[in-house]
Design a protein around this motif. Structure first.
Motif, PDB file in Angstrom:
ATOM      1  N   GLU A   1       1.168  -1.141  -0.106  1.00 26.44           N
ATOM      2  CA  GLU A   1      -0.485  -0.102   0.324  1.00 26.44           C
ATOM      3  C   GLU A   1       0.966   0.972  -0.183  1.00 26.44           C
ATOM      4  O   GLU A   1       1.879   0.794   1.255  1.00 26.44           O
ATOM      5  N   GLY A   2       0.581   2.264  -1.258  1.00 28.21           N
ATOM      6  CA  GLY A   2       1.432   3.386  -1.446  1.00 28.21           C
ATOM      7  C   GLY A   2       2.998   2.962  -1.566  1.00 28.21           C
ATOM      8  O   GLY A   2       3.907   4.171  -1.207  1.00 28.21           O
ATOM      9  N   GLU A   3       3.312   1.934  -1.779  1.00 28.79           N
ATOM     10  CA  GLU A   3       4.752   1.431  -1.952  1.00 28.79           C
ATOM     11  C   GLU A   3       4.790   2.629  -4.146  1.00 28.79           C
ATOM     12  O   GLU A   3       4.188   2.253  -4.934  1.00 28.79           O
ATOM     13  N   ASN A   4       6.199   3.229  -3.907  1.00 22.35           N
ATOM     14  CA  ASN A   4       6.289   3.858  -4.969  1.00 22.35           C
ATOM     15  C   ASN A   4       6.034   2.657  -6.312  1.00 22.35           C
ATOM     16  O   ASN A   4       7.145   1.578  -6.489  1.00 22.35           O
ATOM     17  N   ILE A   5       5.966   3.231  -7.766  1.00 20.87           N
ATOM     18  CA  ILE A   5       5.562   1.861  -8.798  1.00 20.87           C
ATOM     19  C   ILE A   5       7.108   1.518  -9.074  1.00 20.87           C
ATOM     20  O   ILE A   5       7.855   0.363  -9.730  1.00 20.87           O
ATOM     21  N   ASP A   6       8.245   2.970  -9.631  1.00 22.78           N
ATOM     22  CA  ASP A   6       9.366   2.239  -9.578  1.00 22.78           C
ATOM     23  C   ASP A   6       9.818   1.450  -8.839  1.00 22.78           C
ATOM     24  O   ASP A   6      11.544   0.458  -9.471  1.00 22.78           O
ATOM     25  N   ARG A   7       9.856   1.492  -7.416  1.00 20.98           N
ATOM     26  CA  ARG A   7      10.209   0.647  -6.114  1.00 20.98           C
ATOM     27  C   ARG A   7      10.040  -0.394  -6.987  1.00 20.98           C
ATOM     28  O   ARG A   7      10.599  -1.518  -6.932  1.00 20.98           O
ATOM     29  N   ALA A   8       8.989  -1.013  -6.654  1.00 17.15           N
ATOM     30  CA  ALA A   8       8.148  -2.293  -7.271  1.00 17.15           C
ATOM     31  C   ALA A   8       9.058  -2.860  -8.911  1.00 17.15           C
ATOM     32  O   ALA A   8       9.481  -4.441  -8.452  1.00 17.15           O
ATOM     33  N   LEU A   9       8.779  -1.978  -9.884  1.00 16.47           N
ATOM     34  CA  LEU A   9      10.037  -2.311 -10.830  1.00 16.47           C
ATOM     35  C   LEU A   9      10.886  -2.681 -10.470  1.00 16.47           C
ATOM     36  O   LEU A   9      11.233  -3.746 -11.554  1.00 16.47           O
ATOM     37  N   LYS A  10      12.076  -2.418 -10.331  1.00 15.30           N
ATOM     38  CA  LYS A  10      13.496  -1.987  -9.691  1.00 15.30           C
ATOM     39  C   LYS A  10      13.319  -4.485  -9.040  1.00 15.30           C
ATOM     40  O   LYS A  10      14.433  -4.636  -9.603  1.00 15.30           O
ATOM     41  N   ARG A  11      12.285  -4.344  -7.841  1.00 20.00           N
ATOM     42  CA  ARG A  11      12.185  -5.425  -7.441  1.00 20.00           C
ATOM     43  C   ARG A  11      11.686  -6.409  -8.139  1.00 20.00           C
ATOM     44  O   ARG A  11      12.525  -7.665  -8.052  1.00 20.00           O
ATOM     45  N   TYR A  12      11.058  -5.688  -8.999  1.00 20.32           N
ATOM     46  CA  TYR A  12      10.552  -7.288 -10.415  1.00 20.32           C
ATOM     47  C   TYR A  12      11.665  -7.281 -11.226  1.00 20.32           C
ATOM     48  O   TYR A  12      12.070  -8.351 -11.273  1.00 20.32           O
ATOM     49  N   LYS A  13      12.774  -6.718 -11.827  1.00 28.64           N
ATOM     50  CA  LYS A  13      14.043  -6.485 -12.692  1.00 28.64           C
ATOM     51  C   LYS A  13      14.779  -7.130 -11.547  1.00 28.64           C
ATOM     52  O   LYS A  13      15.575  -7.457 -11.865  1.00 28.64           O
ATOM     53  N   ARG A  14      15.238  -7.130 -10.825  1.00 26.62           N
ATOM     54  CA  ARG A  14      15.829  -8.111  -9.971  1.00 26.62           C
ATOM     55  C   ARG A  14      15.455  -9.251  -9.301  1.00 26.62           C
ATOM     56  O   ARG A  14      16.702 -10.534  -9.704  1.00 26.62           O
TER      57      ARG A  14
END
Length: 64
Positions: free
Chosen positions: A8-21
């Motif tokens: 909740e309220g997480e930045n989409i860029d941070r989630a995308l970075k987690r996905y890429k990793r």
């Protein structure tokens, strides 16, 4: 299939970075590159020997 739960309220860029990793850790991209191009067994063996020699050189330099 990779599932990345977004908090909740997480930045989409941070989630995308987690996905890429997570995607990089699976090794799918590297496996696709290997399958895309055939390398002869002798060439593959030679590259493994060269890699082993390089690592051995690094270890001996580090011990000195």
């Amino acid at each position: 299939m990779l599932i990345i739960p977004i908090k909740e309220g997480e930045n989409i860029d941070r989630a995308l970075k987690r996905y890429k990793r997570k995607f990089d850790k699976t090794g799918v991209k590297r496996q696709l590159q290997v399958r895309k191009q055939f390398t002869k067994p002798s060439v593959e063996r030679r590259s493994q020997v060269q890699r082993a020699q390089y690592i051995q050189r690094l270890k001996t330099q580090q011990d000195i």
